[in-house]
Design a protein around this motif. Structure first.
Motif, PDB file in Angstrom:
ATOM      1  N   LEU A  28      49.812  21.523 -18.226  1.00  0.00           N
ATOM      2  CA  LEU A  28      48.899  22.056 -17.207  1.00  0.00           C
ATOM      3  C   LEU A  28      48.488  23.486 -17.536  1.00  0.00           C
ATOM      4  O   LEU A  28      47.310  23.843 -17.424  1.00  0.00           O
ATOM      5  N   ILE A  29      49.431  24.296 -17.973  1.00  0.00           N
ATOM      6  CA  ILE A  29      49.123  25.683 -18.328  1.00  0.00           C
ATOM      7  C   ILE A  29      48.161  25.725 -19.512  1.00  0.00           C
ATOM      8  O   ILE A  29      47.199  26.499 -19.520  1.00  0.00           O
ATOM      9  N   ILE A  89      44.663  24.619 -18.330  1.00  0.00           N
ATOM     10  CA  ILE A  89      44.015  25.692 -17.560  1.00  0.00           C
ATOM     11  C   ILE A  89      43.548  26.798 -18.501  1.00  0.00           C
ATOM     12  O   ILE A  89      42.436  27.325 -18.352  1.00  0.00           O
ATOM     13  N   GLY A 104      40.461  25.614 -20.276  1.00  0.00           N
ATOM     14  CA  GLY A 104      39.338  25.607 -19.334  1.00  0.00           C
ATOM     15  C   GLY A 104      38.811  26.999 -19.046  1.00  0.00           C
ATOM     16  O   GLY A 104      37.596  27.215 -18.981  1.00  0.00           O
ATOM     17  N   VAL A 105      39.712  27.960 -18.884  1.00  0.00           N
ATOM     18  CA  VAL A 105      39.292  29.336 -18.618  1.00  0.00           C
ATOM     19  C   VAL A 105      38.564  29.922 -19.827  1.00  0.00           C
ATOM     20  O   VAL A 105      37.512  30.575 -19.681  1.00  0.00           O
TER      21      VAL A 105
END
Length: 113
Positions: free
Chosen positions: A3-4, A7, A10-11
């Motif tokens: 998940l990290i 993210i 995505g960022v």
């Protein structure tokens, strides 16, 4: 962990796309760099996320493929980092030449009214 990483990718890609749509050429170059970093992380994650696992197989021992990471994405990312650095340097030289010729750092070469 996944998940990290998702993210983070995505960022980086989202920020890169936002900067890519800006009117100044330096912001476009930084946006392209951020997108390339996001793609590098994505390629790196294709080799499975494993902590304290060796990418190299020992000689003479029985091979269990589930205990090792894939070294191909690591090699691809290392190559992509070198190519990305050279491309960014080339973009910056073109940016400086364009700025000297046009007197503006806008993408289309002229200031907005």
């Amino acid at each position: 962990m996944e998940l990290i990483l998702a993210i983070g990718i995505g960022v980086l890609v989202g920020s890169g796309v936002w900067l890519l749509l800006r009117p100044r050429t330096y912001q476009v170059i930084v946006g392209l760099s951020l997108i390339s970093y996001g793609v590098n992380l994505f390629i790196f994650s294709m080799g499975r996320l494993r902590v304290n696992a060796s990418p190299v197989l020992p000689s003479g021992a029985p091979v269990d493929p589930t205990q090792y990471t894939d070294p191909i994405p690591q090699a691809l990312v290392l190559t992509a980092i070198v190519i990305g650095f050279a491309t960014t340097a080339l973009f910056l030289v073109v940016l400086l030449a364009s700025r000297g010729l046009t007197g503006s750092d806008h993408v289309d070469g002229r200031e907005p009214n």
